[in-house]
Each structure stands twice: as C-alpha cells, then as structure tokens.
Design a protein around this motif. Structure first.
Motif, mmCIF file in Angstrom:
data_model
loop_
_atom_site.group_PDB
_atom_site.id
_atom_site.type_symbol
_atom_site.label_atom_id
_atom_site.label_comp_id
_atom_site.label_asym_id
_atom_site.label_seq_id
_atom_site.Cartn_x
_atom_site.Cartn_y
_atom_site.Cartn_z
ATOM 1 N N TYR A 1 22.474 8.628 36.989
ATOM 2 C CA TYR A 1 22.483 10.275 37.273
ATOM 3 C C TYR A 1 23.687 10.561 36.726
ATOM 4 O O TYR A 1 24.633 10.541 37.243
ATOM 5 C CB TYR A 1 21.561 10.699 38.473
ATOM 6 N N MET A 2 23.160 11.593 36.344
ATOM 7 C CA MET A 2 24.390 12.636 36.162
ATOM 8 C C MET A 2 24.209 14.154 36.601
ATOM 9 O O MET A 2 23.031 14.698 36.126
ATOM 10 C CB MET A 2 24.915 12.765 34.613
ATOM 11 N N PHE A 3 24.859 15.243 37.306
ATOM 12 C CA PHE A 3 24.385 16.229 37.709
ATOM 13 C C PHE A 3 26.015 16.970 36.990
ATOM 14 O O PHE A 3 26.668 16.604 37.289
ATOM 15 C CB PHE A 3 24.639 16.428 39.409
ATOM 16 N N THR B 1 31.709 25.253 41.250
ATOM 17 C CA THR B 1 32.521 23.911 42.979
ATOM 18 C C THR B 1 31.450 24.530 43.743
ATOM 19 O O THR B 1 31.039 23.098 44.020
ATOM 20 C CB THR B 1 34.214 24.332 43.002
ATOM 21 N N ASP B 2 30.694 25.658 44.788
ATOM 22 C CA ASP B 2 30.100 25.800 45.096
ATOM 23 C C ASP B 2 28.816 24.998 45.538
ATOM 24 O O ASP B 2 28.340 24.525 45.990
ATOM 25 C CB ASP B 2 29.873 27.773 45.687
ATOM 26 N N ARG C 1 34.251 14.170 36.501
ATOM 27 C CA ARG C 1 34.774 15.532 35.873
ATOM 28 C C ARG C 1 35.329 16.420 36.696
ATOM 29 O O ARG C 1 34.262 16.348 37.706
ATOM 30 C CB ARG C 1 34.839 15.297 33.961
ATOM 31 N N ARG C 2 35.846 17.629 37.065
ATOM 32 C CA ARG C 2 35.711 19.033 37.467
ATOM 33 C C ARG C 2 33.832 19.228 37.936
ATOM 34 O O ARG C 2 34.234 19.594 38.557
ATOM 35 C CB ARG C 2 36.899 20.013 36.884
#
Length: 198
Positions: A147-149, A154-155, A175-176
């Motif tokens: 899974y990728m989100f 950032t919150d 990554r960031r």
C-alpha cells in the motif's frame, strides 16, 4: 435534527464508521465551501464507481438527505448541501490543506480511535493505492503487494500514521510525502480494513 454535534449526544454519531470513512475521504479529496448553504464535495475518479457509491452512502448515513453527482473531466464531484456540514468538518478553511494546520477535534479523535480501520479506508480510498511492487534480487524477479499513501500535508500524513499505529500496522516513509505498508502481515491487516478500490 440529524447533526450529531448539535444534538445532546454530540459524541455519539448515528454511524461512527461511516463518519470516520467520510472524514478520511474529506481529508484526502474533499473540500467544504462555506456559502449561504455550505456544500461538502468529495472528488472521486471515474475509474472507481464503487468508491463513488460508497462516498454517497457515507454522506447519506452521516447527514445528507440529498446527494448529487456532478460529472467533471475524469472524476465525479459527490456533493451535498447542508448547513451542518461545518459542524462535522471543523478542519475547513481557506487555502489548500497542506498549507494550513489540520488538527482533529477531541470528539473526532475519539471516533477515529474507535474506528481506525474505517478512517484509514477513507484516507487510502482518496490518496492511497494498493500496488504490486516488483523487485529484482540476484537476477531473480519478485512481486509483492504494498500500500502507498501520498499526501502533501504533514498533518494528514501524521493522522494516517496514527491510524496505522492504532491498528498495530507497520509502515515506513519512502519520501517526505509518501508512506508505504509493505510487510506481508501488515498488508494483510490493511486488506481487512481497506480492501481494493473498485
């Protein structure tokens, strides 16, 4: 009155799972326009017709008596007018979500703590995906699901991490702005809560 925030049982929504799901969708692909009558809009890609229906159903379970589908290029805006949507989504405000603080109210945190799987389903249905990752090790190819989100806020990323932690699901940041769930047992756990987009 259907708004659970304006009734006496403010911390007891009729459908807490549907609210948690809708909150996840809103944080990903939704916005709330405050006009004479506020309108909540969630944008869903045409490629996922069942997601469009799930979004509409969640709106109806949480507050809406009427929901419209407005076709856009490549997506559908699932929308509902109602003066109480701002009560249920206090995160609304001017500008893009990643350019302003996104903090859940205490009552929202309690709902998500009770229904983290539904909340994550909304987040992953909006800004996530389940893919087959292909790697080559010593000349041999392997494929495994992950899974990728992805989210610029950032919150909101922190809320996704918190939801995964509540369920004991391992994750890491690629990554960031990109979170990955790749361990076999973690993917299986997330499958039980999120399931495929369709």
């Amino acid at each position: 009155m259907r708004c659970f925030r304006c009734r006496d049982d403010v911390d007891n929504p009729t459908s807490p799972g549907q609210y948690a799901y809708l909150l996840g969708l809103y944080l990903g692909d939704g916005h709330l326009v405050i006009a004479r009558v506020p309108v909540l809009r969630i944008f869903c890609a045409d490629a996922w017709p069942d997601l469009i229906t799930a979004c509409e159903n969640a709106m109806r379970k949480v507050l809406a008596t009427s929901v419209q589908r407005v076709q856009k290029q490549g997506c559908v805006a699932v929308q509902s007018y109602g003066k109480h949507w701002p009560c249920l989504f206090p995160q609304h405000g001017p500008g893009k979500k990643h350019e302003r603080p996104i903090v859940l109210a205490d009552w929202q945190r309690r709902i998500v703590e009770a229904r983290p799987g539904d909340f994550l389903r909304g987040l992953f249905h909006s800004d996530g995906c389940r893919v087959s990752n292909r790697v080559t090790v010593r000349g041999k190819q392997y494929a495994y699901p992950r899974y990728m989100f992805v989210n610029e806020s950032t919150d909101i990323m922190g809320l996704c991490q918190w939801g995964l932690d509540l369920l004991g699901i391992d994750w890491k940041m690629n990554r960031r702005n990109c979170l990955s769930v790749a361990r076999r047992e973690a993917v299986a756990a997330l499958d039980r809560h999120v399931g495929p987009k369709s």
